[in-house]
Write a protein that holds these residues in place. Structure first.
Motif, PDB file in Angstrom:
ATOM      1  N   TYR A 128       0.820  -1.207   0.000  1.00 32.29           N
ATOM      2  CA  TYR A 128       0.000   0.000   0.000  1.00 32.29           C
ATOM      3  C   TYR A 128       0.857   1.263   0.000  1.00 32.29           C
ATOM      4  O   TYR A 128       0.440   2.307  -0.504  1.00 32.29           O
ATOM      5  CB  TYR A 128      -0.928   0.020   1.220  1.00 32.29           C
ATOM      6  N   ASN A 129       2.054   1.177   0.581  1.00 30.62           N
ATOM      7  CA  ASN A 129       2.909   2.355   0.653  1.00 30.62           C
ATOM      8  C   ASN A 129       3.394   2.804  -0.718  1.00 30.62           C
ATOM      9  O   ASN A 129       3.870   3.933  -0.876  1.00 30.62           O
ATOM     10  CB  ASN A 129       4.129   2.072   1.538  1.00 30.62           C
ATOM     11  N   PHE A 130       3.311   1.941  -1.725  1.00 29.54           N
ATOM     12  CA  PHE A 130       3.857   2.274  -3.032  1.00 29.54           C
ATOM     13  C   PHE A 130       2.825   2.913  -3.957  1.00 29.54           C
ATOM     14  O   PHE A 130       3.198   3.485  -4.982  1.00 29.54           O
ATOM     15  CB  PHE A 130       4.428   1.017  -3.694  1.00 29.54           C
ATOM     16  N   TRP A 131       1.532   2.803  -3.642  1.00 26.91           N
ATOM     17  CA  TRP A 131       0.545   3.360  -4.554  1.00 26.91           C
ATOM     18  C   TRP A 131      -0.510   4.225  -3.877  1.00 26.91           C
ATOM     19  O   TRP A 131      -1.253   4.933  -4.549  1.00 26.91           O
ATOM     20  CB  TRP A 131      -0.166   2.254  -5.336  1.00 26.91           C
ATOM     21  N   MET A 132      -0.561   4.197  -2.550  1.00 24.40           N
ATOM     22  CA  MET A 132      -1.544   5.031  -1.861  1.00 24.40           C
ATOM     23  C   MET A 132      -1.144   6.502  -1.925  1.00 24.40           C
ATOM     24  O   MET A 132       0.037   6.848  -1.972  1.00 24.40           O
ATOM     25  CB  MET A 132      -1.678   4.604  -0.394  1.00 24.40           C
ATOM     26  N   ILE A 133      -2.147   7.390  -1.928  1.00 23.71           N
ATOM     27  CA  ILE A 133      -1.882   8.824  -1.904  1.00 23.71           C
ATOM     28  C   ILE A 133      -1.255   9.176  -0.558  1.00 23.71           C
ATOM     29  O   ILE A 133      -1.735   8.740   0.492  1.00 23.71           O
ATOM     30  CB  ILE A 133      -3.191   9.606  -2.111  1.00 23.71           C
ATOM     31  N   PRO A 134      -0.163   9.931  -0.546  1.00 24.40           N
ATOM     32  CA  PRO A 134       0.484  10.282   0.730  1.00 24.40           C
ATOM     33  C   PRO A 134      -0.483  10.979   1.681  1.00 24.40           C
ATOM     34  O   PRO A 134      -1.185  11.911   1.300  1.00 24.40           O
ATOM     35  CB  PRO A 134       1.623  11.216   0.298  1.00 24.40           C
ATOM     36  N   ASN A 135      -0.518  10.492   2.906  1.00 28.19           N
ATOM     37  CA  ASN A 135      -1.352  11.099   3.939  1.00 28.19           C
ATOM     38  C   ASN A 135      -0.510  11.293   5.187  1.00 28.19           C
ATOM     39  O   ASN A 135       0.692  11.069   5.184  1.00 28.19           O
ATOM     40  CB  ASN A 135      -2.591  10.242   4.217  1.00 28.19           C
ATOM     41  N   ARG A 136      -1.161  11.722   6.248  1.00 28.56           N
ATOM     42  CA  ARG A 136      -0.413  12.013   7.476  1.00 28.56           C
ATOM     43  C   ARG A 136       0.222  10.762   8.058  1.00 28.56           C
ATOM     44  O   ARG A 136       1.335  10.817   8.593  1.00 28.56           O
ATOM     45  CB  ARG A 136      -1.355  12.654   8.498  1.00 28.56           C
ATOM     46  N   PHE A 137      -0.492   9.646   7.952  1.00 31.56           N
ATOM     47  CA  PHE A 137       0.056   8.411   8.499  1.00 31.56           C
ATOM     48  C   PHE A 137       1.326   7.996   7.757  1.00 31.56           C
ATOM     49  O   PHE A 137       2.326   7.620   8.370  1.00 31.56           O
ATOM     50  CB  PHE A 137      -0.992   7.296   8.415  1.00 31.56           C
ATOM     51  N   LEU A 138       1.299   8.052   6.426  1.00 35.31           N
ATOM     52  CA  LEU A 138       2.475   7.653   5.654  1.00 35.31           C
ATOM     53  C   LEU A 138       3.635   8.610   5.874  1.00 35.31           C
ATOM     54  O   LEU A 138       4.797   8.186   5.933  1.00 35.31           O
ATOM     55  CB  LEU A 138       2.109   7.583   4.169  1.00 35.31           C
TER      56      LEU A 138
ATOM     57  N   ASN B   6       7.130   7.377   7.373  1.00 34.58           N
ATOM     58  CA  ASN B   6       8.401   7.628   6.680  1.00 34.58           C
ATOM     59  C   ASN B   6       9.375   8.397   7.563  1.00 34.58           C
ATOM     60  O   ASN B   6      10.593   8.172   7.493  1.00 34.58           O
ATOM     61  CB  ASN B   6       8.149   8.402   5.382  1.00 34.58           C
ATOM     62  N   LEU B   7       8.848   9.273   8.387  1.00 38.91           N
ATOM     63  CA  LEU B   7       9.707   9.996   9.322  1.00 38.91           C
ATOM     64  C   LEU B   7      10.342   9.045  10.320  1.00 38.91           C
ATOM     65  O   LEU B   7      11.539   9.149  10.638  1.00 38.91           O
ATOM     66  CB  LEU B   7       8.889  11.078  10.039  1.00 38.91           C
ATOM     67  N   ILE B   8       9.555   8.090  10.830  1.00 41.23           N
ATOM     68  CA  ILE B   8      10.093   7.088  11.763  1.00 41.23           C
ATOM     69  C   ILE B   8      11.153   6.237  11.081  1.00 41.23           C
ATOM     70  O   ILE B   8      12.229   5.954  11.647  1.00 41.23           O
ATOM     71  CB  ILE B   8       8.953   6.214  12.313  1.00 41.23           C
ATOM     72  N   MET B   9      10.897   5.825   9.847  1.00 42.24           N
ATOM     73  CA  MET B   9      11.864   4.997   9.125  1.00 42.24           C
ATOM     74  C   MET B   9      13.169   5.746   8.875  1.00 42.24           C
ATOM     75  O   MET B   9      14.262   5.168   8.980  1.00 42.24           O
ATOM     76  CB  MET B   9      11.266   4.540   7.789  1.00 42.24           C
TER      77      MET B   9
ATOM     78  N   ILE C 135      17.831  -4.029   6.524  1.00 43.30           N
ATOM     79  CA  ILE C 135      17.508  -5.336   7.104  1.00 43.30           C
ATOM     80  C   ILE C 135      16.889  -5.158   8.489  1.00 43.30           C
ATOM     81  O   ILE C 135      15.862  -5.769   8.821  1.00 43.30           O
ATOM     82  CB  ILE C 135      18.768  -6.223   7.180  1.00 43.30           C
ATOM     83  N   PHE C 136      17.492  -4.291   9.281  1.00 46.31           N
ATOM     84  CA  PHE C 136      17.018  -4.096  10.649  1.00 46.31           C
ATOM     85  C   PHE C 136      15.759  -3.242  10.687  1.00 46.31           C
ATOM     86  O   PHE C 136      14.939  -3.393  11.600  1.00 46.31           O
ATOM     87  CB  PHE C 136      18.139  -3.474  11.482  1.00 46.31           C
ATOM     88  N   ILE C 137      15.584  -2.350   9.714  1.00 51.73           N
ATOM     89  CA  ILE C 137      14.319  -1.617   9.624  1.00 51.73           C
ATOM     90  C   ILE C 137      13.187  -2.571   9.275  1.00 51.73           C
ATOM     91  O   ILE C 137      12.071  -2.481   9.819  1.00 51.73           O
ATOM     92  CB  ILE C 137      14.446  -0.487   8.582  1.00 51.73           C
ATOM     93  N   SER C 138      13.450  -3.518   8.369  1.00 55.71           N
ATOM     94  CA  SER C 138      12.438  -4.522   8.033  1.00 55.71           C
ATOM     95  C   SER C 138      12.130  -5.409   9.229  1.00 55.71           C
ATOM     96  O   SER C 138      10.966  -5.770   9.462  1.00 55.71           O
ATOM     97  CB  SER C 138      12.922  -5.379   6.860  1.00 55.71           C
ATOM     98  N   LEU C 139      13.168  -5.759  10.013  1.00 53.38           N
ATOM     99  CA  LEU C 139      12.957  -6.554  11.226  1.00 53.38           C
ATOM    100  C   LEU C 139      12.097  -5.791  12.228  1.00 53.38           C
ATOM    101  O   LEU C 139      11.174  -6.355  12.830  1.00 53.38           O
ATOM    102  CB  LEU C 139      14.310  -6.914  11.843  1.00 53.38           C
ATOM    103  N   PHE C 140      12.384  -4.504  12.403  1.00 56.16           N
ATOM    104  CA  PHE C 140      11.589  -3.664  13.306  1.00 56.16           C
ATOM    105  C   PHE C 140      10.130  -3.600  12.854  1.00 56.16           C
ATOM    106  O   PHE C 140       9.202  -3.748  13.665  1.00 56.16           O
ATOM    107  CB  PHE C 140      12.200  -2.257  13.348  1.00 56.16           C
TER     108      PHE C 140
END
Length: 224
Positions: free
Chosen positions: A34-44, A48-51, A72-77
């Motif tokens: 969903y992150n690749f095609w959804m319209i950017p919103n506050r949640f995304l 992205n800021l957390i990532m 790798i560790f971001i994906s694990l998180f």
């Protein structure tokens, strides 16, 4: 009828005699695209800021040798965080409260770190066995202690995640089972305590996923 209190962590969810408990772990792969095609919103934007914060922190811990290993560790998180929160919903199997899943994540990572370290940085791995300034008489004991602490690392990672997830769920289950045996005017107090426990479990879900990913990053930085 539940004959064992711990059977709540392994419910018998099946269809056509096929166990569907572990399918909840695969739900993250449904929501990820969903992150690749959804319209950017506050949640995304917030996600992205957390990532980005995690990427910068992991890169600082690993130094100049990260070379994309932080993902790798971001994906694990992300994977642990998703499954921890998924277990807070009713009638959903909590996969992170089982050693099967937690060991299957920590053990391959630890083996990969050890193989890479001993094959490419053998001298540095020996340096980690003996801390700087250790007296000569204590060197054999320090090697033994460091070896044991290194071997039990995947077990400590797995048990830490499993124990923390089981403890909160078990406490909420014990309190909810007492709801039928207490007077009606205590129900509101019980509901308030349960809400506080859910908030606490939400914080534990975030903290445990962060701790596991940070410790894995530190273990990786030792072999570089």
């Amino acid at each position: 009828m539940m004959t064992n209190l711990f059977s709540i962590f392994d419910p018998s969810t099946n269809m056509f005699n096929l166990s569907l408990n572990w399918l909840s772990t695969l739900l993250c792969f449904i929501f990820m695209p969903y992150n690749f095609w959804m319209i950017p919103n506050r949640f995304l934007v917030f996600w992205n800021l957390i990532m980005n914060k995690l990427h910068n922190e992991f890169k600082t811990l690993m130094g100049n040798n990260s070379q994309g290993s932080t993902f790798i560790f971001i994906s694990l998180f992300t994977f642990i965080l998703f499954n921890n929160f998924l277990g807070l919903f009713p009638y959903i199997f909590t996969s992170t409260s089982h050693l099967i899943l937690s060991l299957s994540m920590s053990l391959p990572l630890w083996l990969a770190f050890m193989l890479f370290g001993w094959m490419n940085n053998t001298q540095q791995m020996f340096y980690h066995m003996i801390p700087q300034g250790t007296p000569n008489i204590l060197m054999p004991f320090m090697v033994l202690i460091e070896t044991i602490s290194n071997i039990i690392r995947p077990g400590t990672l797995a048990v830490r995640l499993t124990a923390n997830m089981i403890a909160g769920h078990l406490l909420m289950t014990l309190l909810s089972n007492t709801g039928t045996n207490i007077p009606s005017y205590f129900i509101f107090i019980l509901m308030f305590i349960q809400i506080l426990l859910i908030i606490l479990e939400s914080a534990v879900a975030i903290i445990q996923s962060y701790v596991i990913s940070i410790l894995s990053t530190l273990y990786s930085s030792e072999v570089n």
